[in-house]
Design an enzyme around this catalytic site. Structure first.
Site, short mmCIF file in Angstrom:
data_model
loop_
_atom_site.label_atom_id
_atom_site.label_comp_id
_atom_site.label_asym_id
_atom_site.label_seq_id
_atom_site.Cartn_x
_atom_site.Cartn_y
_atom_site.Cartn_z
CG HIS A 1 -2.00 -40.59 11.08
ND1 HIS A 1 -0.74 -40.94 10.69
CD2 HIS A 1 -1.84 -39.77 12.15
CE1 HIS A 1 0.15 -40.38 11.49
NE2 HIS A 1 -0.49 -39.66 12.37
CG ASP B 1 0.28 -42.32 7.62
OD1 ASP B 1 -0.84 -41.80 7.43
OD2 ASP B 1 0.90 -42.23 8.70
CB SER C 1 1.68 -37.33 12.88
OG SER C 1 1.77 -38.32 13.87
#
Length: 373
Positions: free
Chosen positions: A112, A146, A224
Site C-alpha cells: 500500500h 501487502d 508502514s
C-alpha cells in the site's frame, strides 16, 4: 454476530531525513528465570530445572537481553524512508534492506506504500538514515499479503537478519523502527501483545489478509513497511497497520499495532525475487464461503473441483471452526488462517458437519494459486 477479526485502514505520511550514527551491538545474556512455552497455545510455564515436557520448548527469561541503545544504532541504517510520488499525489512509508550485492539491493515495504505508483506511474525514492537517497523500481508486489519488493542501484548495504516468527511468544520485547509522520529512524519499544490476530485491510476486492503479530510498541502513520525487531536484533515482522479510535481520518498510536509475521512475508518475498515473472503464490483450500452466514465460523457455500477440501471429503454446508488448531470465528479469520500457510502444506481443518452431523477434523493438503500482484 460475534466478531474477532479486525478491519483497518492503513495510512502513511511522507518521511524526512534524520542523520544517525552506527554502533556495534553486543547482547549479553545473563541467566534468568527458565520457562517452557507450549508449542501450540504459546502459554508460558515456569520450569525450576529448565526441562520441558513434550510439546513445549525451553525459554530463558533474561532481564538484560534487550539492549535498545546498541540495537537501535546498529539497525537504523538498514531501515529506510520511502516516498512514492505520482502526478496527483502519492504515498509514503518505511522499508528495510533485505539483501544486498556489490551493485544493487532489495528493499522491502508494504504494497500500500507504493500502490499509487504501481497503479499509474511516478517515482519512488528511498532515503537512508544518513540522508543518502536512491531511486527505486518495483520488482514485484503482492496485494493479498501487502508486500512489495523494490530494487535500488546501491550495493554493499547492511541487510537485516531475518528471524523466525513461528517461535515468538506473547510478552517478549520488540522494537519498531520506521518513519512515522515523516520522522525518519524513529525507534519505539514494547512487547508482543498477541499472536495470530486475524487482520484485514483495504477496499473490497483489494483486501490484504494478515495473521498478524500485535504489539504495543508505538506504530503511527508512516511506519508502514518498517521493521519489527526482537531482542536478538532480527526482524520478526513487517509493520503494516494500526487500530484507530477516530471515525474520520487517521489518529496516532493507541497501543494496537499489527505486523506481518516475517516467516509468512519471507516466502512471498523470495518467490517474487526468484520467479521469472516476479510474482508470488498463495495457498488454496478450494472453498467458496457463504458471505450471508452470521454464525460463528465460516460456512462453505461450494467447493472447487479437484482441490484440497473436496479431495479430503469436506462437504458443502460444513462450517469451519478451526484451521491448524487456531479458532475460526468468521470468513475473514478463515482466509487469514489459510494464508498463513505455504502452498502444499498439510493442515487440519475442523468443521461442524451440515444437518447436525457433528464435528469432524479433516486433513487437507493445500493447493496453489497465483496471488494478486
Amino acid at each position: 454476530m460475534r466478531k474477532s477479526t479486525i478491519n483497518l485502514a492503513l495510512a502513511f505520511v511522507l518521511g524526512a531525513s534524520v542523520a544517525g550514527g552506527i554502533a556495534v551491538a553486543e547482547i549479553n545474556n545473563i541467566g534468568g528465570v527458565k520457562a517452557c512455552v507450549d508449542n501450540k497455545t504459546k502459554v508460558l510455564f515456569l520450569s525450576a530445572d529448565g526441562k520441558c515436557a513434550k510439546g513445549r520448548s525451553p525459554l530463558e527469561l533474561t532481564t538484560n537481553a534487550f539492549d535498545v541503545k546498541n540495537l537501535a544504532a546498529t539497525i537504523t541504517p538498514s531501515v529506510v524512508s520511502i516516498a512514492a510520488e505520482t502526478s496527483t499525489g502519492g504515498g509514503t512509508g518505511s522499508g528495510w534492506v533485505y539483501n544486498s550485492s556489490a551493485s544493487s539491493s532489495y528493499i522491502i515495504t508494504n504494497n500500500h506504500v507504493i500502490d499509487a505508483v504501481a497503479s499509474t506511474s511516478g517515482t519512488i525514492t528511498v532515503e537512508f538514515s544518513n540522508g543518502d537517497q536512491a531511486d527505486a523500481k518495483i520488482i514485484g508486489r503482492d496485494k493479498a499479503y501487502d508486500i512489495a519488493v523494490l530494487q535500488i542501484n546501491k550495493g554493499n548495504l547492511a541487510a537485516l537478519n531475518v528471524g523466525d516468527s513461528t517461535k515468538l511468544v506473547v510478552g517478549e520485547p520488540v522494537m519498531a523502527i520506521g518513519s512515522p509522520l515523516g520522522l525518519a529512524s524513529t525507534v519505539t519499544t514494547g512487547i508482543i501483545s498477541a499472536l495470530n490476530r486475524p487482520v484485514s485491510a483495504g477496499t473490497v476486492g483489494q483486501e490484504s489478509f494478515v495473521n498478524a503479530i500485535q504489539t504495543d510498541a508505538a506504530i503511527n502513520p508512516g511506519n508502514s513497511g518498517g521493521a519489527l525487531i526482537n531482542a536478538q536484533g532480527q526482524i520478526i515482522g513487517v509493520n503494516s497497520a494500526i487500530a484507530t479510535l477516530s471515525s474520520g481520518g487517521t489518529s496516532g498510536s493507541i497501543g494496537l499495532g499489527f505486523a506481518i509475521p516475517i516467516t509468512e512475508a519471507k516466502r512471498v518475498i523470495d518467490e517474487i525475487i526468484t520467479s521469472p515473472t516476479n510474482t508470488s503464490t498463495r495457498p488454496l483450500l478450494g472453498v467458496y464461503f457463504d458471505s450471508t452466514y452470521e454464525g460463528i465460523g465460516a460456512r462453505i457455500l461450494r467447493l472447487t473441483p479437484g482441490e484440497g477440501a473436496e479431495v479430503a471429503g469436506i462437504p458443502v454446508g460444513a462450517v469451519i471452526k478451526s484451521i491448524g488448531g487456531q479458532r475460526v470465528t468468521d470468513q475473514v479469520s478463515a482466509v487469514v488462517r489459510i494464508r498463513s500457510y505455504a502452498p502444499g502444506a498439510t493442515i487440519s481443518v475442523t468443521v461442524d458437519l451440515p444437518n447436525g452431523g457433528g464435528t469432524k477434523t479433516f486433513t487437507v493438503k493445500l493447493g496453489k494459486a497465483p496471488s494478486n500482484g
